[in-house]
Design an enzyme around this catalytic site. Structure first.
Site, PDB file in Angstrom:
ATOM      1  N   ASP A 129      -6.840  -4.304  -4.753  1.00  0.00           N
ATOM      2  CA  ASP A 129      -6.407  -2.976  -4.320  1.00  0.00           C
ATOM      3  C   ASP A 129      -5.064  -2.579  -4.945  1.00  0.00           C
ATOM      4  O   ASP A 129      -4.811  -1.401  -5.237  1.00  0.00           O
ATOM      5  CB  ASP A 129      -6.254  -2.926  -2.797  1.00  0.00           C
ATOM      6  CG  ASP A 129      -7.382  -3.594  -2.032  1.00  0.00           C
ATOM      7  OD1 ASP A 129      -7.832  -4.677  -2.457  1.00  0.00           O
ATOM      8  OD2 ASP A 129      -7.791  -3.048  -0.996  1.00  0.00           O
ATOM      9  N   ASP A 176       0.795  -1.222   0.000  1.00  0.00           N
ATOM     10  CA  ASP A 176       0.000   0.000   0.000  1.00  0.00           C
ATOM     11  C   ASP A 176       0.830   1.275   0.000  1.00  0.00           C
ATOM     12  O   ASP A 176       0.290   2.353   0.279  1.00  0.00           O
ATOM     13  CB  ASP A 176      -0.956   0.004   1.190  1.00  0.00           C
ATOM     14  CG  ASP A 176      -2.194  -0.849   0.926  1.00  0.00           C
ATOM     15  OD1 ASP A 176      -2.625  -0.893  -0.241  1.00  0.00           O
ATOM     16  OD2 ASP A 176      -2.714  -1.464   1.866  1.00  0.00           O
TER      17      ASP A 176
END
Length: 585
Positions: free
Chosen positions: A177, A118
């Site tokens: 994601d 991330d």
């Protein structure tokens, strides 16, 4: 309780059915929301205990949950500074640049974090926006180190970025994601790390092969054995292993659109179409999805809608097929129509965010029917993809620091300046619109090299050397918008000003007057200031633009007038402070 799977052709038909045939979303809606966003973001900076924590989700008492910027596993810390960078884009106000920077720099500790995929979410929304808007190489260098860290998670045998290490039930997992995180690698591949392009491309293709179903729906995760075979596929934040989690699908739409932008590889345009067509074919009438397309439990997810609206505004600009281009843009504007409506916009509620009805992780019972900082970020991004330079009014400020707007460093030599000015008081005691060099911080009136003044005598005047001049008495009138045109010679240090009152011909105010005699060094028109002397918002400036004499003023986009009702809401002093609070020092 699943939705039926549809072929591509049927999906296109249904997509056309759910996409609105007309839309009402326009610049006035964007400016209304941006004004609300200014207030919400300013209040949030005051609420944060320090610049080392960032907001995540709203609480019922009107405050935010917060996340430490040092948290290596959390993924949302970049969205708050990113939102303030987007606010800086709106009107180039240094106060928003400085605020955004104050929350961006504490994230530098994440640049060597190799424990998560991330880093794209954390660093590109913050440092990436900072680099794009300022060109400061500090931000670029942090991004490159961050990309190096993300690249360590690439598994060359399988061809993916391994998402995370914290789930003991996974071996080598891929999640949807990560498609958004790939922008960090693709950007780095164009900025000195060419090898990272293949990593991003391979990951995107593997996601397409293994996480996207034939009908365009998706698994949230795919877990692999070390030999590259699939251990399992399913969901972590969705309803079931056979369902489609709405925000996971949004990440795919956003991600494949972005990868196509960087690579020009039509395989990714085809992928973007495929996941988009499924998403649109299964939307409800208001174009805001349930948190999972197949879940019997109904909770809208505005964060997914915001991310997709932003993605489709980009995809519609990249799309090579005219019919799809129109369909995708129409769908995006329909989504924005819903999001700016009272059903989703948080205005008038106690929420500290912008959008209501977001869902973070319903299976875990976390962040259900709340405002989410990442939903707000993509909402703002969508507004600025709709119009990257909205005609946001510049209101006069008593504070010199708050009065300024940055114009860049390229406005040298001969320049034309045009703007509209509207007085909001009958008499204005010397309010000024002025300009100076990009390197000059405006701390007093003497820092402005050239300026137009609204005098106590009720007329416009222009600075001329040591005083103020005018060839004709042109009165200003409360509520009337007059158009100004300046011809500026930065080499000779002289300028002329013309004024057009509505319904009349252009009149010259001054001719070839001198810059301020005691003014600072000036090489460019790099900074404007709109300064009040009695109260904030005593007059406003709109449609400010600087151009070379070779450019026709008609080249600039004609700004559609805002509704009078909106002006009445905007033409009041801001009910919040933009000055740094004690928590920001």
């Amino acid at each position: 309780m699943g939705l039926s799977r549809m072929g591509a052709a049927l999906g296109l038909i249904l997509m056309g059915m759910v996409s609105p045939t007309a839309h009402a979303f326009e610049d006035a809606d964007a400016i209304r929301v941006l004004t609300f966003a200014r207030a919400q973001l300013a209040d949030t900076t005051a609420e944060m205990p320090s610049v080392n924590r960032s907001p995540k989700a709203s609480l019922s008492n009107g405050t935010w949950t917060t996340v430490a910027n040092t948290d290596r596993i959390a993924w949302t810390q970049g969205f708050f500074p990113g939102s303030m960078w987007l606010m800086f884009q709106v009107a180039s106000e240094p106060i928003w640049r400085d605020r955004a920077d104050m929350w961006t720099r504490p994230l530098e500790v994440q640049k060597t974090n190799t424990e998560t995929h991330d880093l794209g979410f954390k660093m590109f929304t913050s440092f990436g926006q900072a680099w794009r808007l300022t060109g400061n190489t500090y931000y670029r260098d942090v991004l490159l180190t961050s990309a190096d860290s993300l690249a360590t998670r690439y598994n060359s045998q399988i061809g993916i970025i391994k998402c995370c290490d914290w789930n003991p039930n996974w071996n080598i997992p891929l999640v949807t994601d990560t498609m958004v995180d790939l922008e960090l690698l693709l950007w780095a591949s164009q900025n000195g790390r060419p090898a990272y392009r293949a990593m991003a491309v391979n990951h995107a293709l593997k996601t397409l092969a293994d996480a996207v179903r034939p009908d365009g729906s998706s698994f949230h995760y795919v877990d692999y054995r070390s030999d590259g075979t699939i251990r399992s596929r399913g969901t972590f934040q969705g309803y079931s292993s056979t369902s489609t989690w709405a925000r996971g699908q949004a990440w795919l739409i956003y991600g494949y659109t972005m990868v196509f932008r960087y690579t020009g590889d039509t395989r990714f345009l085809t992928a973007a179409r495929r996941v988009t067509d499924y998403y649109l074919a299964n939307l409800p009438a208001d174009l805001v999805p349930n948190w999972d397309f197949n879940a019997p439990i109904q909770y809208k997810d505005s964060s997914a809608a915001a991310a997709v609206a932003s993605a489709l505004l980009e995809l519609s600009g990249l799309e090579t097929d005219a019919t799809r281009r129109t369909r995708y843009r129409t769908a995006a504007l329909g989504m924005l129509d819903s999001l700016v409506s009272p059903a989703y916009l948080a205005q008038g509620t106690n929420s500290p965010g912008l959008l209501l009805h977001g869902v973070g992780n319903l299976p875990a019972g976390q962040e259900i029917d709340v405002s989410l900082i990442y939903g707000d970020y993509y909402f703002l991004e969508a507004l600025l993809r709709f119009n990257p330079r909205p005609n946001y009014p510049w209101y006069a400020k008593l504070s010199f620091s708050r009065s300024q707007h940055l114009l860049g460093t390229n406005n040298t030599g001969l320049r034309n300046v045009e703007f509209d000015l509207t007085p909001l008081r009958d008499v204005i005691d010397g309010g000024v619109v002025g300009w100076t060099d990009s390197s000059t911080e405006v701390t007093s009136f003497t820092r402005l090299n050239l300026a137009v003044r609204l005098s106590t005598e009720g007329i416009y005047q222009a600075r001329n050397g040591a005083g103020w001049s005018w060839l004709r008495r042109i009165p200003y009138v409360r509520g009337r918008t007059d158009h100004f045109r300046l011809s500026v010679d930065l080499v000779a240090k002289r300028y002329s000003v013309w004024v057009t009152v509505p319904g009349t011909a252009e009149v010259q105010l001054v001719n070839n007057v001198a810059f301020r005699s005691d003014g600072p060094f000036i090489n460019d028109l790099g900074r404007a200031a709109v300064i009040a002397t009695t109260e904030d918002s005593e007059f406003r400036v709109n449609s400010h633009r600087v151009s070379s004499p070779k450019q026709s003023s008609s080249v600039a986009r004609a700004d559609k007038p805002l509704p009078e009702a909106l002006w009445k809401r905007l033409d009041v002093p801001e009910p919040f402070s933009l000055e740094p609070t004690s928590s920001e020092r």
